[in-house]
Design a protein around this motif. Structure first.
Motif, mmCIF file in Angstrom:
data_model
loop_
_atom_site.group_PDB
_atom_site.id
_atom_site.type_symbol
_atom_site.label_atom_id
_atom_site.label_comp_id
_atom_site.label_asym_id
_atom_site.label_seq_id
_atom_site.Cartn_x
_atom_site.Cartn_y
_atom_site.Cartn_z
ATOM 1 N N PHE A 286 19.704 0.744 19.509
ATOM 2 C CA PHE A 286 19.205 0.411 18.805
ATOM 3 C C PHE A 286 19.001 1.377 17.618
ATOM 4 O O PHE A 286 19.318 1.700 16.368
ATOM 5 N N ARG A 287 19.257 3.018 18.321
ATOM 6 C CA ARG A 287 19.525 4.054 16.892
ATOM 7 C C ARG A 287 20.903 3.621 16.714
ATOM 8 O O ARG A 287 20.827 3.744 14.840
ATOM 9 N N ALA A 288 21.488 3.411 17.174
ATOM 10 C CA ALA A 288 23.452 3.632 16.754
ATOM 11 C C ALA A 288 23.422 2.127 15.905
ATOM 12 O O ALA A 288 24.249 2.153 14.895
ATOM 13 N N LEU A 289 22.557 1.274 16.380
ATOM 14 C CA LEU A 289 22.727 -0.011 15.142
ATOM 15 C C LEU A 289 22.389 0.112 13.772
ATOM 16 O O LEU A 289 23.222 0.157 12.988
ATOM 17 N N LYS A 290 21.055 0.611 14.323
ATOM 18 C CA LYS A 290 20.794 0.602 13.008
ATOM 19 C C LYS A 290 20.863 2.424 11.892
ATOM 20 O O LYS A 290 21.221 2.126 11.205
ATOM 21 N N GLU A 291 22.221 2.879 12.296
ATOM 22 C CA GLU A 291 22.095 3.913 12.099
ATOM 23 C C GLU A 291 23.572 3.337 11.347
ATOM 24 O O GLU A 291 23.417 3.527 9.760
ATOM 25 N N LYS A 292 24.018 2.255 11.836
ATOM 26 C CA LYS A 292 25.340 1.744 11.199
ATOM 27 C C LYS A 292 24.705 0.986 9.859
ATOM 28 O O LYS A 292 25.329 -0.527 9.798
ATOM 29 N N LYS A 293 23.845 0.598 9.829
ATOM 30 C CA LYS A 293 23.070 -0.881 9.037
ATOM 31 C C LYS A 293 22.969 -1.840 9.563
ATOM 32 O O LYS A 293 23.860 -3.528 8.500
ATOM 33 N N VAL A 294 23.110 -2.269 11.006
ATOM 34 C CA VAL A 294 23.336 -3.566 11.759
ATOM 35 C C VAL A 294 21.709 -3.948 11.427
ATOM 36 O O VAL A 294 20.784 -3.761 12.113
ATOM 37 N N PRO A 295 21.879 -5.536 11.679
ATOM 38 C CA PRO A 295 20.465 -6.246 11.840
ATOM 39 C C PRO A 295 19.904 -6.320 13.124
ATOM 40 O O PRO A 295 21.149 -7.057 14.246
ATOM 41 N N ALA A 296 18.748 -5.400 13.717
ATOM 42 C CA ALA A 296 18.942 -5.404 14.836
ATOM 43 C C ALA A 296 17.331 -5.133 15.280
ATOM 44 O O ALA A 296 16.599 -4.307 14.194
ATOM 45 N N GLU A 297 16.671 -5.649 16.317
ATOM 46 C CA GLU A 297 15.155 -5.780 16.491
ATOM 47 C C GLU A 297 14.595 -5.026 18.034
ATOM 48 O O GLU A 297 15.901 -5.766 19.195
ATOM 49 N N TYR A 298 14.369 -4.423 18.380
ATOM 50 C CA TYR A 298 13.844 -3.877 19.561
ATOM 51 C C TYR A 298 12.563 -4.149 20.169
ATOM 52 O O TYR A 298 11.269 -3.697 19.521
ATOM 53 N N VAL A 299 12.188 -4.377 21.148
ATOM 54 C CA VAL A 299 11.273 -5.364 21.623
ATOM 55 C C VAL A 299 11.416 -4.446 23.529
ATOM 56 O O VAL A 299 11.970 -4.544 24.085
ATOM 57 N N LEU A 300 10.101 -3.527 23.226
ATOM 58 C CA LEU A 300 9.404 -2.381 24.004
ATOM 59 C C LEU A 300 8.769 -2.603 24.836
ATOM 60 O O LEU A 300 7.424 -2.976 24.189
ATOM 61 N N VAL A 301 8.623 -3.669 25.850
ATOM 62 C CA VAL A 301 7.732 -4.092 26.986
ATOM 63 C C VAL A 301 6.823 -3.209 27.466
ATOM 64 O O VAL A 301 7.379 -2.323 28.489
ATOM 65 N N GLU A 302 5.690 -2.922 27.365
ATOM 66 C CA GLU A 302 5.002 -2.186 27.809
ATOM 67 C C GLU A 302 4.692 -1.829 29.383
ATOM 68 O O GLU A 302 4.975 -0.563 30.057
ATOM 69 N N ASN A 303 4.849 -3.013 30.382
ATOM 70 C CA ASN A 303 4.104 -3.241 31.478
ATOM 71 C C ASN A 303 5.206 -4.130 32.168
ATOM 72 O O ASN A 303 4.634 -4.514 33.028
#
Length: 341
Positions: A286-303
């Motif tokens: 996610f960080r690598a894609l955002k750094e390159k301005k690629v549209p990206a969404e990240y969902v972290l599921v807590e449980n």
């Protein structure tokens, strides 16, 4: 007790209701198959039928002694519009690719208006880059047969979980790169327009980075599956090697080694309680894609752990479906009178 005289309006309503019920009964009695006591209902045909086609051979990999046929299963909404497609690549620890699982996700996508294909691919002991070549062959097959399956060839997405998440990450991050396309239908592109990775692997060298010494020891072994994928098993003149033996080679075989800003939109999902693939794998992607301005969404599921029950619930399935709808924009399909594909 005082009785009120019914008004003319009330009497009219009662008479109208009686006549309506009488008319309905008379109409029902004329229906073919009607009999006294039958419950008559009416159902509108607004929901399209979904056709399943299994056993499709999308690629034939020819060796010196055998031909390996790779299979694909389609779920196709029977609508008249051209539809975006989503291809599913299954997880299996790089040792299996049972493509007809995760039926909950595949059927939800089909009901949302997507042509859904599920594809197997070659696994260990077959070495990298075979599984990426297979994924790109699957994309080319769907694009080359778009008219046959009712697909819009300009709107093809991919989805995978675990090792399948690795496959779709590699396929998406190598959009436009040369040298990956092998086999048939080389006249069409293997580029994709959307990628969804579920607890996938972005860096083969750090799959267990969030875990303790025991897990670190497993991933340092030359017998762990990511090492076998890249370096092969110890056999004849090959002594085998851990995945960290050649960092440059391992990074070339990882999605993080290919992120350059030309990627399609990504949806990344991971469970915070995952004990098989480190959650940091998805965070790093996610960080690598955002750094390159690629549209990206990240969902972290807590449980959520790795492939446990939360991943099969409507909340997560619908989250994925809604993202693909937003990204690939299927039309509101109209049910076809017959099979138009």
């Amino acid at each position: 007790m005082q009785f009120m005289k019914p008004t003319a309006a009330a009497l009219g309503c009662v008479l109208a209701a009686a006549l309506f019920n009488s008319a309905c009964a008379a109409d029902y009695s004329k229906l073919p198959g009607w009999t006294e006591g039958a419950e008559v209902i009416r159902v509108e045909g607004s929901r399209p039928q979904i056709d399943m086609i299994s056993g499709v051979i999308y690629s034939q990999v020819k060796g010196s002694r055998a031909v390996r046929q790779l299979r694909m299963t389609f779920e196709i909404p029977r609508t008249k519009e051209k539809k975006p497609a989503v291809i599913y690549f299954p997880g299996g620890g790089f040792t299996s690719s049972d493509h007809e699982k995760f039926s909950e996700m595949r059927r939800a996508l089909a009901e949302a208006g997507f042509v859904v294909a599920a594809a197997e691919y070659r696994v260990v002991p077959t070495k990298f880059p075979a599984l990426v070549e297979d994924a790109k062959a699957a994309v080319r097959y769907v694009r080359a047969h778009a008219a046959e399956y009712g697909v819009d060839p300009d709107r093809i997405g991919i989805i995978g979980d675990s090792a399948g998440g690795y496959v779709v990450q590699m396929t998406g991050t190598t959009n436009g790169e040369q040298g990956w396309d092998k086999g048939d239908f080389l006249n069409v592109s293997s580029d994709v327009q959307a990628v969804c990775t579920i607890y996938g692997i972005s860096d083969l060298q750090t799959i267990g980075s969030d875990y303790g010494p025991d897990q670190q020891k497993v991933h340092a072994s030359p017998a762990v599956t990511e090492a076998l994928l890249v370096n092969g098993p110890a056999f004849r003149n090959n002594p085998g090697a851990p995945i960290t033996a050649d960092p440059k080679k391992a990074m070339f075989a990882s999605a993080l080694g290919h992120v350059d800003g030309t990627e399609p939109p990504f949806l990344i999902l991971h469970g915070a309680k995952d004990r098989l693939v480190s959650p940091s794998q998805s965070a790093k992607l996610f960080r690598a894609l955002k750094e390159k301005k690629v549209p990206a969404e990240y969902v972290l599921v807590e449980n959520a752990d790795h492939g446990d029950l939360p991943w099969y619930q409507d909340a997560l399935v619908n989250r994925v479906v809604d993202w693909f709808k937003k990204t690939l924009k299927p039309a509101d399909g109209k049910a076809a009178a017959g099979n138009t594909l």
